[in-house]
Structures are given as structure tokens and as C-alpha cells.
Design an enzyme around this catalytic site. Structure first.
Site, mmCIF file in Angstrom:
data_model
loop_
_atom_site.group_PDB
_atom_site.id
_atom_site.type_symbol
_atom_site.label_atom_id
_atom_site.label_comp_id
_atom_site.label_asym_id
_atom_site.label_seq_id
_atom_site.Cartn_x
_atom_site.Cartn_y
_atom_site.Cartn_z
ATOM 1 N N ASN A 143 -28.662 -18.743 58.952
ATOM 2 C CA ASN A 143 -27.633 -19.762 59.206
ATOM 3 C C ASN A 143 -26.569 -19.146 60.109
ATOM 4 O O ASN A 143 -25.752 -18.355 59.644
ATOM 5 C CB ASN A 143 -27.022 -20.204 57.856
ATOM 6 C CG ASN A 143 -25.836 -21.137 58.054
ATOM 7 O OD1 ASN A 143 -25.630 -21.689 59.138
ATOM 8 N ND2 ASN A 143 -25.047 -21.314 57.005
ATOM 9 N N LYS A 203 -24.112 -20.508 61.454
ATOM 10 C CA LYS A 203 -22.821 -21.215 61.355
ATOM 11 C C LYS A 203 -22.311 -21.534 62.765
ATOM 12 O O LYS A 203 -23.112 -21.772 63.655
ATOM 13 C CB LYS A 203 -21.817 -20.388 60.560
ATOM 14 C CG LYS A 203 -22.402 -19.871 59.248
ATOM 15 C CD LYS A 203 -21.366 -19.405 58.290
ATOM 16 C CE LYS A 203 -22.045 -18.739 57.107
ATOM 17 N NZ LYS A 203 -21.193 -18.579 55.964
ATOM 18 N N HIS A 217 -24.248 -27.348 52.206
ATOM 19 C CA HIS A 217 -23.664 -26.002 52.235
ATOM 20 C C HIS A 217 -22.226 -26.082 51.713
ATOM 21 O O HIS A 217 -21.531 -27.065 51.963
ATOM 22 C CB HIS A 217 -23.692 -25.465 53.675
ATOM 23 C CG HIS A 217 -23.383 -23.997 53.751
ATOM 24 N ND1 HIS A 217 -22.105 -23.515 53.621
ATOM 25 C CD2 HIS A 217 -24.181 -22.914 53.926
ATOM 26 C CE1 HIS A 217 -22.138 -22.189 53.715
ATOM 27 N NE2 HIS A 217 -23.390 -21.801 53.895
ATOM 28 N N GLU A 266 -19.586 -24.795 52.653
ATOM 29 C CA GLU A 266 -18.561 -24.998 53.700
ATOM 30 C C GLU A 266 -18.479 -26.470 54.093
ATOM 31 O O GLU A 266 -17.406 -26.982 54.401
ATOM 32 C CB GLU A 266 -18.883 -24.099 54.912
ATOM 33 C CG GLU A 266 -18.589 -22.637 54.611
ATOM 34 C CD GLU A 266 -19.432 -21.644 55.382
ATOM 35 O OE1 GLU A 266 -20.064 -22.027 56.384
ATOM 36 O OE2 GLU A 266 -19.464 -20.467 54.965
ATOM 37 N N GLU A 286 -26.330 -20.650 46.316
ATOM 38 C CA GLU A 286 -25.348 -19.841 47.028
ATOM 39 C C GLU A 286 -24.024 -19.878 46.268
ATOM 40 O O GLU A 286 -23.225 -20.809 46.450
ATOM 41 C CB GLU A 286 -25.126 -20.407 48.432
ATOM 42 C CG GLU A 286 -26.362 -20.425 49.293
ATOM 43 C CD GLU A 286 -25.989 -20.359 50.776
ATOM 44 O OE1 GLU A 286 -26.475 -19.450 51.442
ATOM 45 O OE2 GLU A 286 -25.196 -21.192 51.242
ATOM 46 N N GLY A 338 -20.067 -14.926 52.587
ATOM 47 C CA GLY A 338 -19.205 -14.330 53.608
ATOM 48 C C GLY A 338 -18.173 -13.363 53.047
ATOM 49 O O GLY A 338 -17.245 -12.966 53.744
ATOM 50 N N SER A 341 -23.974 -13.160 51.072
ATOM 51 C CA SER A 341 -23.865 -11.734 51.407
ATOM 52 C C SER A 341 -25.172 -10.976 51.183
ATOM 53 O O SER A 341 -25.162 -9.799 50.812
ATOM 54 C CB SER A 341 -22.706 -11.076 50.632
ATOM 55 O OG SER A 341 -21.480 -11.665 51.006
HETATM 56 C C1 PEP Z 1 -24.421 -18.824 54.230
HETATM 57 O O1 PEP Z 1 -23.550 -19.206 54.959
HETATM 58 O O2 PEP Z 1 -25.324 -19.605 53.896
HETATM 59 C C2 PEP Z 1 -24.384 -17.429 53.758
HETATM 60 C C3 PEP Z 1 -25.195 -17.068 52.809
HETATM 61 O O3 PEP Z 1 -23.479 -16.614 54.353
HETATM 62 P P1 PEP Z 1 -23.364 -15.017 54.176
HETATM 63 O O4 PEP Z 1 -24.754 -14.458 54.196
HETATM 64 O O5 PEP Z 1 -22.562 -14.565 55.357
HETATM 65 O O6 PEP Z 1 -22.692 -14.750 52.884
#
Ligand code: PEP
Length: 260
Positions: A9, A11, A98, A100, A170, A176, A216
Site C-alpha cells: 500500500n 498510500k 483502511h 486512514e 491492521e 506507520g 509496521s
Molecule cells: C498500511 O497502511 O496498510 C500499513 C500497514 O502501513 P505500515 O506498514 O506503514 O504500518
């Protein structure tokens, strides 16, 4: 154990040249692999065609995905992109729900469900994200929060639709932040999600449904996470922006798949 799936992803990152460079680098690094792991790249929508062009080449090591879709079919919805348009562009996967999008764009479970239905009607695989906040985990509400997200989205699908959906757990506190869920926490929640799916759709569906971990996940911790019984792969944010790191995560998927 089924083959792992690793989804990148991006973003809202990368300019056009950087996007092209990243796709080329990933393609080159994966050349010669006889990959069992399925790889999906989800760039910003404006670069989707770049990815679909590459994904359509013979032997391409990845599928094309995007990060969002309109909940509406087509028509007077300024700024929106429909599932039909994505299908016309040969997009195969789309992230929905997601955290976000839930946080900044008011995406509710009801909207997530509509988006999934639009995608399924156009043969695009929805990757439905769920997960709890830090406060919810501290209050020991993480299981009930995730259960509600699953019940208000996946439970509304027919079995035929459910067969074509993926789930990504998630935890918001891990996205992040560099604070990854421990392999035990990931396993515990993914097994729980599988049991919730089982209650409605039965054992075969629960076993076959792809449930990914995201938050992460990186080149260092992917192997341990992917080694957990219920972790079918990863949704990768930050670490998908660097070809080296992303390919190492794919290699972790390969190692676990081939060891089993
Ligand atoms: C994501 O945005 O789906 C995600 C898992 O981000 P990150 O790996 O940066 O934590």
C-alpha cells in the site's frame, strides 16, 4: 498452508518517475523467482495504469491493486472513480476500510460494505481492513471492535461473495508507528477473525479466506509474523516503498510457503 499474499500500500507517496522506478526495481529484483507468493501493488490511483501495464506483461510478478473505490455505481459523483472503471483498467484488487480512510474520510462499515459490493460486481477482490485503536486495546475491547467490523461488512455478503474477499487485520496503533503487533498478538486476532467467519460461513470458508496482518510489518519481522498459523500474508505500507525491503518481505513469504 496456502501460499502467502503480500500487498504493498503506497498510500499517497511517490511522484510519477519514482513510481515507475519502484515498479521497475521490484520487477527486476523478482526476475528469475518462481514465485508462489502472490504480490499486489496498490499505488495511488493516478499510477494504476502504470502498474496494470506491467502486471499485464507475461510472467509479471505482481497484480495491480488500488487503495480506494467509489461506493456508487457511476454518474454525477465528482471526483470519484467507479469499480467498473477500475475493472476496465484491469485492476484486480482494491483496499477498502483502511483505518486512514475511516478516520480522515468518514468511511463507515456501511460504506465499506457498499464499496465491497461494487468491487465484487466487477470481479475485483476487496481487501477489507479492520482493527482497533490503542484505547480500545487498552480497554480490552479489541475483539468486540473487530467482531463488529466483520459482522457489519462480511456478514452482509452472500457465501459466493465472501469467497472472493480478503481481510487485513491492521491494529491502528501499529500502522506507520514502527510498533508492530507481536506475532502472538497477530496470531491471536487472526485466529479470532477466522472463528468469527466460521460462525457465519462454516469451516471451509474460514480456512480458505485469506487473512493478512498489517501494521509496521517490515523486512526484519515479516518472517516471524508470516510463520504464524493464521497469518496468510501482509498488507505493507512504509516498507513497500523501498524495493529492497519489499522484496525481502516477499522472500519471507516464499520461505514460509516452501517450508510447509
Ligand atoms: C498500511 O497502511 O496498510 C500499513 C500497514 O502501513 P505500515 O506498514 O506503514 O504500518
Amino acid at each position: 498452508m496456502k501460499p502467502k499474499i503480500v500487498i504493498g500500500n503506497w498510500k499517497m507517496n511517490k511522484n510519477f518517475d519514482e513510481a515507475e522506478e519502484l515498479i521497475t526495481e521490484i520487477t527486476e529484483k523478482l526476475e528469475g523467482y518462481n514465485l508462489e507468493t502472490e504480490v499486489v501493488l496498490c499505488p495511488p490511483l493516478v499510477y494504476a495504469e502504470l502498474v496494470t501495464d506491467h502486471a499485464n506483461e507475461e510472467g509479471a510478478p505482481f497484480y495491480a491493486g488500488v487503495q480506494n473505490v467509489s461506493e456508487y455505481e457511476n454518474g454525477a459523483y465528482t471526483g470519484e472513480v467507479s469499480a467498473e472503471m477500475l475493472a476496465n483498467m484491469d485492476v484486480s484488487f482494491c483496499i477498502v476500510g483502511h483505518s486512514e480512510r475511516r478516520k480522515y474520510f468518514g468511511e463507515t462499515n456501511a460504506i465499506v460494505l457498499k464499496k465491497m459490493q461494487r468491487l465484487l460486481a466487477n470481479d475485483i477482490v476487496p481487501v477489507m481492513c479492520c482493527g482497533e485503536s490503542l484505547e480500545e486495546r487498552k480497554a480490552n475491547q479489541h475483539f468486540s471492535v473487530v467482531q463488529k467490523q466483520v459482522e457489519e461488512t462480511l456478514y452482509q455478503l452472500t457465501p459466493d461473495q465472501m469467497e472472493r474477499v480478503m481481510v487485513a487485520y491492521e491494529p491502528i496503533w501499529a500502522i506507520g508507528t514502527g510498533e508492530t503487533a507481536t506475532p502472538e498478538q497477530a496470531q491471536e486476532m487472526l485466529a479470532f477473525i477466522r472463528s468469527v467467519i466460521e460462525k457465519k460461513f462454516g469451516t471451509e470458508m474460514a480456512v480458505n479466506t485469506y487473512i493478512l496482518y498489517g501494521g509496521s510489518c517490515n523486512a526484519k519481522n515479516a518472517l516471524e509474523l508470516f510463520s504464524q498459523q493464521d497469518v496468510d500474508g501482509g498488507l505493507i505500507g512504509g516498507a513497500s516503498l523501498k524495493a529492497d525491503d519489499f522484496v525481502k518481505i516477499i522472500e519471507a513469504g516464499e520461505t514460509v510457503t516452501k517450508d510447509n
